[in-house]
Motif scaffolding. Structure first.
Motif, PDB file in Angstrom:
ATOM      1  N   PHE A 197       0.853  -1.187   0.000  1.00  0.00           N
ATOM      2  CA  PHE A 197       0.000   0.000   0.000  1.00  0.00           C
ATOM      3  C   PHE A 197       0.893   1.242   0.000  1.00  0.00           C
ATOM      4  N   LEU A 198       1.280   1.670  -1.202  1.00  0.00           N
ATOM      5  CA  LEU A 198       2.182   2.808  -1.368  1.00  0.00           C
ATOM      6  C   LEU A 198       1.462   3.946  -2.077  1.00  0.00           C
ATOM      7  N   GLU A 199       2.068   5.113  -2.043  1.00  0.00           N
ATOM      8  CA  GLU A 199       1.479   6.285  -2.697  1.00  0.00           C
ATOM      9  C   GLU A 199       1.233   5.984  -4.177  1.00  0.00           C
ATOM     10  N   GLY A 200       0.053   6.312  -4.649  1.00  0.00           N
ATOM     11  CA  GLY A 200      -0.271   6.103  -6.061  1.00  0.00           C
ATOM     12  C   GLY A 200      -0.910   4.766  -6.368  1.00  0.00           C
ATOM     13  N   VAL A 201      -0.985   3.857  -5.382  1.00  0.00           N
ATOM     14  CA  VAL A 201      -1.561   2.541  -5.667  1.00  0.00           C
ATOM     15  C   VAL A 201      -3.053   2.662  -6.010  1.00  0.00           C
ATOM     16  N   TRP A 202      -3.706   3.698  -5.508  1.00  0.00           N
ATOM     17  CA  TRP A 202      -5.111   3.958  -5.847  1.00  0.00           C
ATOM     18  C   TRP A 202      -5.234   4.960  -6.991  1.00  0.00           C
ATOM     19  N   GLY A 203      -4.180   5.110  -7.765  1.00  0.00           N
ATOM     20  CA  GLY A 203      -4.192   6.055  -8.879  1.00  0.00           C
ATOM     21  C   GLY A 203      -3.662   7.408  -8.453  1.00  0.00           C
ATOM     22  N   ARG A 204      -3.239   8.183  -9.428  1.00  0.00           N
ATOM     23  CA  ARG A 204      -2.734   9.524  -9.133  1.00  0.00           C
ATOM     24  C   ARG A 204      -3.670  10.589  -9.696  1.00  0.00           C
ATOM     25  N   GLU A 205      -4.070  10.371 -10.942  1.00  0.00           N
ATOM     26  CA  GLU A 205      -4.947  11.351 -11.598  1.00  0.00           C
ATOM     27  C   GLU A 205      -6.408  11.142 -11.200  1.00  0.00           C
ATOM     28  N   ILE A 206      -6.773   9.879 -11.032  1.00  0.00           N
ATOM     29  CA  ILE A 206      -8.146   9.523 -10.671  1.00  0.00           C
ATOM     30  C   ILE A 206      -8.115   8.365  -9.685  1.00  0.00           C
ATOM     31  N   SER A 207      -9.204   8.202  -8.926  1.00  0.00           N
ATOM     32  CA  SER A 207      -9.261   7.133  -7.919  1.00  0.00           C
ATOM     33  C   SER A 207      -9.686   5.819  -8.561  1.00  0.00           C
ATOM     34  N   ILE A 208      -8.786   4.837  -8.532  1.00  0.00           N
ATOM     35  CA  ILE A 208      -9.081   3.497  -9.051  1.00  0.00           C
ATOM     36  C   ILE A 208      -8.508   2.467  -8.084  1.00  0.00           C
ATOM     37  N   ARG A 209      -9.337   1.517  -7.688  1.00  0.00           N
ATOM     38  CA  ARG A 209      -8.884   0.446  -6.790  1.00  0.00           C
ATOM     39  C   ARG A 209      -8.856  -0.859  -7.576  1.00  0.00           C
ATOM     40  N   ASN A 210      -7.670  -1.219  -7.965  1.00  0.00           N
ATOM     41  CA  ASN A 210      -7.443  -2.336  -8.889  1.00  0.00           C
ATOM     42  C   ASN A 210      -7.309  -3.648  -8.117  1.00  0.00           C
ATOM     43  N   PRO A 211      -8.179  -4.615  -8.350  1.00  0.00           N
ATOM     44  CA  PRO A 211      -8.125  -5.876  -7.598  1.00  0.00           C
ATOM     45  C   PRO A 211      -6.820  -6.652  -7.767  1.00  0.00           C
ATOM     46  N   PHE A 212      -6.076  -6.363  -8.841  1.00  0.00           N
ATOM     47  CA  PHE A 212      -4.815  -7.085  -9.049  1.00  0.00           C
ATOM     48  C   PHE A 212      -3.692  -6.564  -8.153  1.00  0.00           C
ATOM     49  N   ASP A 213      -3.998  -5.541  -7.339  1.00  0.00           N
ATOM     50  CA  ASP A 213      -3.059  -5.070  -6.313  1.00  0.00           C
ATOM     51  C   ASP A 213      -3.312  -5.746  -4.971  1.00  0.00           C
ATOM     52  N   TRP A 214      -4.371  -6.559  -4.883  1.00  0.00           N
ATOM     53  CA  TRP A 214      -4.862  -7.003  -3.577  1.00  0.00           C
ATOM     54  C   TRP A 214      -4.286  -8.329  -3.109  1.00  0.00           C
ATOM     55  N   VAL A 215      -4.221  -8.447  -1.780  1.00  0.00           N
ATOM     56  CA  VAL A 215      -4.050  -9.727  -1.091  1.00  0.00           C
ATOM     57  C   VAL A 215      -5.039  -9.711   0.079  1.00  0.00           C
ATOM     58  N   PHE A 216      -5.295 -10.863   0.661  1.00  0.00           N
ATOM     59  CA  PHE A 216      -6.189 -10.955   1.814  1.00  0.00           C
ATOM     60  C   PHE A 216      -5.304 -11.131   3.045  1.00  0.00           C
ATOM     61  N   ASP A 217      -5.367 -10.153   3.972  1.00  0.00           N
ATOM     62  CA  ASP A 217      -4.404 -10.172   5.075  1.00  0.00           C
ATOM     63  C   ASP A 217      -4.935  -9.348   6.237  1.00  0.00           C
ATOM     64  N   HIS A 218      -4.112  -9.215   7.264  1.00  0.00           N
ATOM     65  CA  HIS A 218      -4.441  -8.363   8.396  1.00  0.00           C
ATOM     66  C   HIS A 218      -4.242  -6.904   7.987  1.00  0.00           C
ATOM     67  N   CYS A 219      -5.114  -6.017   8.481  1.00  0.00           N
ATOM     68  CA  CYS A 219      -5.052  -4.596   8.096  1.00  0.00           C
ATOM     69  C   CYS A 219      -3.689  -3.964   8.391  1.00  0.00           C
ATOM     70  N   GLY A 220      -2.972  -4.533   9.373  1.00  0.00           N
ATOM     71  CA  GLY A 220      -1.656  -4.005   9.747  1.00  0.00           C
ATOM     72  C   GLY A 220      -0.656  -4.017   8.607  1.00  0.00           C
ATOM     73  N   ARG A 221      -0.876  -4.881   7.635  1.00  0.00           N
ATOM     74  CA  ARG A 221       0.018  -4.940   6.470  1.00  0.00           C
ATOM     75  C   ARG A 221       0.025  -3.596   5.735  1.00  0.00           C
ATOM     76  N   ASP A 222      -1.170  -3.108   5.371  1.00  0.00           N
ATOM     77  CA  ASP A 222      -1.277  -1.840   4.633  1.00  0.00           C
ATOM     78  C   ASP A 222      -0.818  -0.659   5.480  1.00  0.00           C
ATOM     79  N   ILE A 223      -1.205  -0.667   6.752  1.00  0.00           N
ATOM     80  CA  ILE A 223      -0.852   0.444   7.641  1.00  0.00           C
ATOM     81  C   ILE A 223       0.667   0.553   7.756  1.00  0.00           C
ATOM     82  N   ALA A 224       1.328  -0.587   8.008  1.00  0.00           N
ATOM     83  CA  ALA A 224       2.781  -0.580   8.188  1.00  0.00           C
ATOM     84  C   ALA A 224       3.505  -0.135   6.923  1.00  0.00           C
ATOM     85  N   GLU A 225       3.071  -0.622   5.765  1.00  0.00           N
ATOM     86  CA  GLU A 225       3.783  -0.266   4.528  1.00  0.00           C
ATOM     87  C   GLU A 225       3.574   1.199   4.166  1.00  0.00           C
ATOM     88  N   SER A 226       2.412   1.757   4.494  1.00  0.00           N
ATOM     89  CA  SER A 226       2.192   3.178   4.273  1.00  0.00           C
ATOM     90  C   SER A 226       3.085   4.000   5.209  1.00  0.00           C
TER      91      SER A 226
END
Length: 333
Positions: A197-226
């Motif tokens: 979960f890094l800057e730009g993963v949800w798009g830069r120009e527009i908001s897009i949440r791409n399922p091919f970026d996903w894994v199923f895990d504990h929320c702490g994964r995204d929080i820590a990497e941000s």
């Protein structure tokens, strides 16, 4: 690639543009993204499809939809490669605005998934994945010593590797202690997360949440990497930005002691170091080798600062460590 949209989907793209790392196509007022899925298993694709449907059903309007071809198929083959196409509506606004709140809401939607997720799941796997990485790093270290360092990068690697292996082993132990000593609550269940979960993963120009970026895990994964990314972007002025992120996140979903400890364990594991070494040996580009050498040297030059950050992490996060019974890592700070 544009031809694929016309040939199989009956779309006539009006324009294309680069958004972050992805090429997007505008057609009939919607945005399309072509994804190469040649190396993905069909079952994993089906799992992603079901998760996207769930996230949209629970109100996430930024999640991509899988688009069927004119013949009703979700996969197309061209030149012995398999592709699928994703569709998003255009929503203006900064994807990074109030990111903590948005991420917490995203995780809450993912928590409501009732169906078993297996193909993209990383739940409970951190220990084994970290140990595997440590083992691979030890082998690479021994190999370089036996063959003698061939360039400046390898000399830096030899000097730094024992320290970072020690840090990684500390992270594994902290994780093991957390899983033994603390009790997870409902919000510590698996949810939809991101590989990184890094800057730009949800798009830069527009908001897009791409399922091919996903894994199923504990929320702490995204929080820590941000948080890791925020720290390295502003090493001397990171505190206000990280505090703002945590406050935003917890205004929607307060973190349990178990969550805080998982976030900390993940920050303790020096993923940034491991990825730099791994990327160096995976790349044949001389330019990239120079970039990675500079990156590695930068990490080594700021080792003490990162230790101080880890030592003050719970304070920065405004975590009630005493009431939560969270142990300190005594050698840091």
């Amino acid at each position: 690639m544009e031809d694929l949209l016309t040939k199989h989907y009956g779309l006539q793209p009006e324009r294309s543009f680069k958004d972050g790392r992805d090429q997007r196509y505008m057609a009939d007022g919607s945005i399309y993204t072509i994804v190469n899925v040649t190396k993905m298993e069909q079952d994993a694709l089906l799992e992603l499809y079901k998760i996207t449907e769930h996230m949209k059903k629970y109100g996430d309007r930024y999640v991509s939809s899988f688009v069927p071809t004119t013949e009703g198929r979700f996969l197309v083959s061209e030149n012995e490669q398999d592709f699928t196409v994703l569709k998003n509506e255009y929503h203006s606004g900064d994807p990074g605005d109030r990111l903590g709140r948005k991420l917490a809401k995203f995780h809450q939607r993912g928590l409501a998934i009732e169906e078993k997720v297996s193909h993209i799941s990383r739940i409970g796997q951190w220990k084994s994945l970290w140990e595997k990485r440590i083992e691979q790093m030890e082998k690479a270290f021994q190999l370089v010593i036996e063959n003698r360092p061939g360039d400046e990068f390898e000399r830096i690697f030899i000097d730094s590797c024992p320290y970072y292996l020690g840090l990684a082993e500390n992270a594994v132990q902290y994780l093991v202690d957390t899983e033994m000593d603390d009790n997870p609550v409902y919000t510590d269940s698996g949810t939809v997360c991101h590989e990184r979960f890094l800057e730009g993963v949800w798009g830069r120009e527009i908001s897009i949440r791409n399922p091919f970026d996903w894994v199923f895990d504990h929320c702490g994964r995204d929080i820590a990497e941000s948080v890791r990314e925020r720290y390295f972007k502003r090493q001397t002025t990171h505190q206000p930005d990280i505090q703002k992120f945590f406050r935003e996140y917890q205004s929607v979903a307060p973190l349990s002691s178990f969550s805080w400890r998982l976030v900390y364990a993940r920050l303790l594991f020096p993923l940034h170091y491991f990825e730099t070494i791994e990327n160096y040996y995976l790349s044949n580009s001389e330019g990239q080798h120079f970039q990675l050498e500079d990156k590695l040297q930068g990490y080594l030059n700021s080792t003490r600062q990162y230790e101080r950050f880890l030592g003050s992490f719970y304070q920065i996060g405004e975590v009630p460590v005493k009431s939560y019974g969270i142990p300190a890592v005594t050698w840091l700070g």
